[in-house]
Design an enzyme around this catalytic site. Structure first.
Site, mmCIF file in Angstrom:
data_model
loop_
_atom_site.group_PDB
_atom_site.id
_atom_site.type_symbol
_atom_site.label_atom_id
_atom_site.label_comp_id
_atom_site.label_asym_id
_atom_site.label_seq_id
_atom_site.Cartn_x
_atom_site.Cartn_y
_atom_site.Cartn_z
ATOM 1 N N GLU A 1 -32.908 18.143 27.698
ATOM 2 C CA GLU A 1 -32.540 18.222 26.282
ATOM 3 C C GLU A 1 -33.266 17.152 25.451
ATOM 4 O O GLU A 1 -33.497 17.334 24.262
ATOM 5 C CB GLU A 1 -31.018 18.068 26.142
ATOM 6 C CG GLU A 1 -30.431 19.050 25.165
ATOM 7 C CD GLU A 1 -28.905 19.083 25.148
ATOM 8 O OE1 GLU A 1 -28.262 18.130 25.602
ATOM 9 O OE2 GLU A 1 -28.363 20.077 24.645
ATOM 10 N N HIS B 1 -34.098 24.121 53.446
ATOM 11 C CA HIS B 1 -34.122 25.417 54.139
ATOM 12 C C HIS B 1 -34.256 26.589 53.171
ATOM 13 O O HIS B 1 -34.194 27.739 53.573
ATOM 14 C CB HIS B 1 -32.851 25.573 54.981
ATOM 15 C CG HIS B 1 -32.737 24.510 56.025
ATOM 16 N ND1 HIS B 1 -33.262 24.623 57.286
ATOM 17 C CD2 HIS B 1 -32.199 23.263 55.970
ATOM 18 C CE1 HIS B 1 -33.029 23.516 57.970
ATOM 19 N NE2 HIS B 1 -32.395 22.668 57.187
ATOM 20 N N LYS C 1 -27.363 30.148 19.594
ATOM 21 C CA LYS C 1 -26.023 30.025 19.008
ATOM 22 C C LYS C 1 -25.903 30.843 17.723
ATOM 23 O O LYS C 1 -24.875 31.477 17.467
ATOM 24 C CB LYS C 1 -25.711 28.556 18.701
ATOM 25 C CG LYS C 1 -25.374 27.735 19.933
ATOM 26 C CD LYS C 1 -24.897 26.354 19.543
ATOM 27 C CE LYS C 1 -24.821 25.436 20.740
ATOM 28 N NZ LYS C 1 -24.634 24.040 20.366
HETATM 29 O O1 PA5 Z 1 -26.048 15.913 24.543
HETATM 30 C C1 PA5 Z 1 -25.695 16.716 23.694
HETATM 31 O O2 PA5 Z 1 -25.808 16.487 22.472
HETATM 32 C C2 PA5 Z 1 -25.048 18.027 24.057
HETATM 33 O O3 PA5 Z 1 -25.196 18.328 25.376
HETATM 34 C C3 PA5 Z 1 -23.564 18.000 23.749
HETATM 35 O O4 PA5 Z 1 -22.976 16.960 24.478
HETATM 36 C C4 PA5 Z 1 -22.897 19.323 24.099
HETATM 37 O O5 PA5 Z 1 -23.549 20.375 23.487
HETATM 38 C C5 PA5 Z 1 -21.444 19.321 23.689
HETATM 39 O O6 PA5 Z 1 -21.320 19.069 22.314
HETATM 40 P P1 PA5 Z 1 -19.920 18.777 21.636
HETATM 41 O O7 PA5 Z 1 -19.398 17.492 22.199
HETATM 42 O O8 PA5 Z 1 -20.198 18.641 20.185
HETATM 43 O O9 PA5 Z 1 -19.038 19.930 21.989
#
Ligand code: PA5
Length: 417
Positions: free
Chosen positions: A275, A296, A408
């Site tokens: 990310e 394996h 989304k």
């Molecule tokens: O690191 C990030 O920004 C994302 O992985 C969020 O943690 C994840 O999408 C969850 O978001 P939220 O805490 O707003 O539900």
């Protein structure tokens, strides 16, 4: 402590590595100081900022209340709101402590029904962890779990609801309107960097983990990496090595370990790098190898398939467990194992794998002394800082995630949001 070594780096690459190290000292210095342009995302750079003594004491008090009044605690959260706590809990939680159940990380009716079934007959609390409280998975799980709590405890259910959200968010308002316990989700940290804050530490504390040790490990690593120069800085070296491999076509990094205890830590690490780094049509693709099991399955591809993977082994130095294979009357032709400890057998497999894989591509070896709360703290801070520096070298923003919005929009459209 964490050490970093490299196996299989051909001599012709040494010069180029030194050039990368020399060319990016400013990236390191900027990360050590924390860049103004990322000031709304750098709350983790100082471990104490969102985990000072007062915060830790409050977490411990809430955890104690949960432990005294519940058999189980449901962590409702996804991605950065789940992975850090789960890494530590699933690796080192001791038997007999409060059971941690995970929700808010799936939309599968089957998985959610199984989760609810796990709660049957148990006293429980829930903690909805959500930064902006718009994410579908935690929002929807929070609903069904509130309903389950109400069915069990009636009007008093709200005493068993905790929410970790940002001040002023809808989740904050929901807590005020309904009498739930509210704790702060750091406003200056994105989900995947929140291990050392209420987000990661409360579930860990409920599970009986010594969160002061997790914090101490992170703080020691912070002190080391924010002061060490380019020559001695292992996070900088790791970032430079990754960059070198990437330039030469090794575009997949496999984090491998021979300790299944790291299974959930692997999820955390994968999210952190994918990310943070995978954007602007650039970035190393992070994958993980759970060995020996996956030797394996994917072992064939790693050794003989397309040469696009480099590997980072996560090794543990000390022996923490022992199990000796004794002589057996059955002639099973495994007598060469007589008297040997699984610790040594596993190490032999590890060393043989590093040797074999490093014939084909470079292998980093990151070693920690032992698997415990302190070293998890070290690992969190080490990789977060290395990721920040690595993104600085490749020139991408480590703290945003614009790519996850595309699906989304379509999904919310389909659901009529
Ligand atoms: O690191 C990030 O920004 C994302 O992985 C969020 O943690 C994840 O999408 C969850 O978001 P939220 O805490 O707003 O539900």
């Amino acid at each position: 402590m964490i050490t970093l070594n490299v196996k299989g780096l051909k001599p012709e690459f040494e010069q180029e590595l030194n050039e990368i190290l020399a060319a990016n000292t400013e990236v390191l210095a900027k990360a050590q100081a924390g860049e103004e342009k990322y000031s709304d995302s750098l709350g983790w750079l100082d471990t104490e900022e969102w985990a000072d003594d007062e915060t830790v004491a409050r977490i411990e008090a809430i955890a104690k209340e949960v432990q005294e009044n519940a058999d189980a605690f449901v962590l409702i959260g996804v991605g950065g709101s789940n992975n850090a706590a789960r890494s530590v809990i699933e690796a080192i939680q001791k038997p007999g402590t409060t059971e941690i159940i995970y929700a808010g990380n799936t939309l599968s009716a089957n998985a959610l029904n199984r989760m609810l079934a796990q709660l049957e007959g148990k006293d429980f609390y829930i903690d909805c962890i959500a930064k902006n409280f718009e994410t579908l998975e935690p929002g929807s799980s929070f609903r069904i779990l509130r309903k389950a709590l109400k069915a069990k405890y009636g009007d008093e259910y709200n005493k068993r609801v905790i929410a970790t959200g940002t001040r002023g968010s809808r989740l904050d308002e929901v807590c005020q309107e309904n009498g739930y316990t509210f704790i702060d989700f750091p406003t200056t940290i994105g989900g995947r960097y929140t291990a050392i804050s209420n987000v990661g530490l409360l579930p860990m504390a409920v599970a009986g983990i010594d969160i002061r040790e997790v914090r101490r490990g992170a703080r020691d690593m912070q002190e080391l990496l924010r002061s060490a120069g380019a020559d001695q800085n292992i996070a900088y070296r790791y970032a430079a090595l990754r960059n070198l491999y990437y330039r030469h076509g090794w575009k997949v990094e496999m984090l491998s370990s021979f300790e299944p205890q790291f299974k959930n830590f692997f999820y955390w690490w994968t999210q952190l790098f994918a990310e943070s780094e995978g954007k602007d049509f650039k970035g190393i693709f992070p994958v993980t190898g759970e060995f020996t099991e996956q030797l394996h399955s994917i072992g064939q591809y790693i050794q003989d398939g397309e040469n696009m993977i480099f590997e980072t082994f996560l090794d543990v130095k000390e022996q923490q467990d022992s199990l000796v294979i004794e002589k057996d009357e059955v002639d099973d032709r495994f007598d060469y194992l007589n008297g040997k400890d699984f610790f040594d057998i596993n190490k032999a497999a590890y060393e043989a794998t590093v040797l074999a894989h490093s014939q084909k591509f470079p292998c980093n070896v990151i070693q920690i002394d032992r698997i415990d709360a302190y070293h998890f703290g070290q690992l969190f801070w080490f990789f977060q800082f290395a990721c920040y520096v690595s993104c600085g070298i490749t020139g991408v923003n480590p703290f945003d995630q614009p790519g996850v919005e595309a699906y989304k929009v379509r999904m919310f459209d389909a659901l009529g949001k």
